[in-house]
Design a protein around this motif. Structure first.
Motif, PDB file in Angstrom:
ATOM      1  N   ILE A  58      -4.277 -47.143 -23.674  1.00 11.09           N
ATOM      2  CA  ILE A  58      -6.077 -46.333 -23.886  1.00 11.09           C
ATOM      3  C   ILE A  58      -7.013 -47.081 -22.604  1.00 11.09           C
ATOM      4  N   LEU A  59      -7.480 -47.951 -22.560  1.00  7.39           N
ATOM      5  CA  LEU A  59      -7.971 -48.007 -21.586  1.00  7.39           C
ATOM      6  C   LEU A  59      -7.221 -48.193 -20.279  1.00  7.39           C
ATOM      7  N   ILE A  60      -6.161 -48.711 -20.236  1.00  6.17           N
ATOM      8  CA  ILE A  60      -5.481 -48.710 -18.342  1.00  6.17           C
ATOM      9  C   ILE A  60      -5.422 -47.175 -18.666  1.00  6.17           C
ATOM     10  N   THR A  61      -5.373 -46.029 -18.827  1.00  3.28           N
ATOM     11  CA  THR A  61      -4.987 -44.759 -18.588  1.00  3.28           C
ATOM     12  C   THR A  61      -6.086 -44.199 -18.819  1.00  3.28           C
ATOM     13  N   TYR A 104      -4.504 -36.539 -14.235  1.00  4.23           N
ATOM     14  CA  TYR A 104      -3.328 -36.342 -15.491  1.00  4.23           C
ATOM     15  C   TYR A 104      -2.849 -37.460 -16.440  1.00  4.23           C
ATOM     16  N   TRP A 105      -3.832 -38.817 -15.963  1.00  4.43           N
ATOM     17  CA  TRP A 105      -3.201 -39.595 -16.649  1.00  4.43           C
ATOM     18  C   TRP A 105      -3.894 -39.679 -18.194  1.00  4.43           C
ATOM     19  N   ARG A 113      -1.513 -52.358 -32.671  1.00  2.71           N
ATOM     20  CA  ARG A 113      -2.815 -51.989 -32.266  1.00  2.71           C
ATOM     21  C   ARG A 113      -3.705 -52.572 -30.041  1.00  2.71           C
ATOM     22  N   ALA A 114      -3.311 -53.797 -30.263  1.00  2.10           N
ATOM     23  CA  ALA A 114      -3.734 -54.832 -28.976  1.00  2.10           C
ATOM     24  C   ALA A 114      -2.572 -53.749 -27.939  1.00  2.10           C
ATOM     25  N   ILE A 115      -1.184 -53.306 -28.092  1.00  2.00           N
ATOM     26  CA  ILE A 115      -1.325 -52.274 -27.304  1.00  2.00           C
ATOM     27  C   ILE A 115      -1.488 -51.358 -27.259  1.00  2.00           C
TER      28      ILE A 115
END
Length: 63
Positions: free
Chosen positions: A15-18, A28-29, A8-10
């Protein structure tokens, strides 16, 4: 921490980084964000999660 918490953490981090990269660098990210979301949905129904296999092999994280 349990395997489920690591996953879940990963997933949340990816999701937040992309989302940030899609806003800052290229739209495109967002495709990668969608891939993570689809993978989370399929793992809920099938129980198969590639990240779980990766974590077990690399870090020997117990289930």
């Amino acid at each position: 921490m349990k395997m489920e918490n690591y996953i879940r953490a990963i997933a949340g981090s990816v999701i937040l980084i992309t989302l940030f990269l899609g806003w800052l660098v290229s739209p495109y990210w967002y495709l990668f964000t969608g891939f993570v979301g689809i993978n989370l949905i399929q793992s809920a129904f099938t129980g198969f999660c590639p990240m779980e296999i990766i974590l077990e092999k690399i870090f020997r994280v117990p289930r």
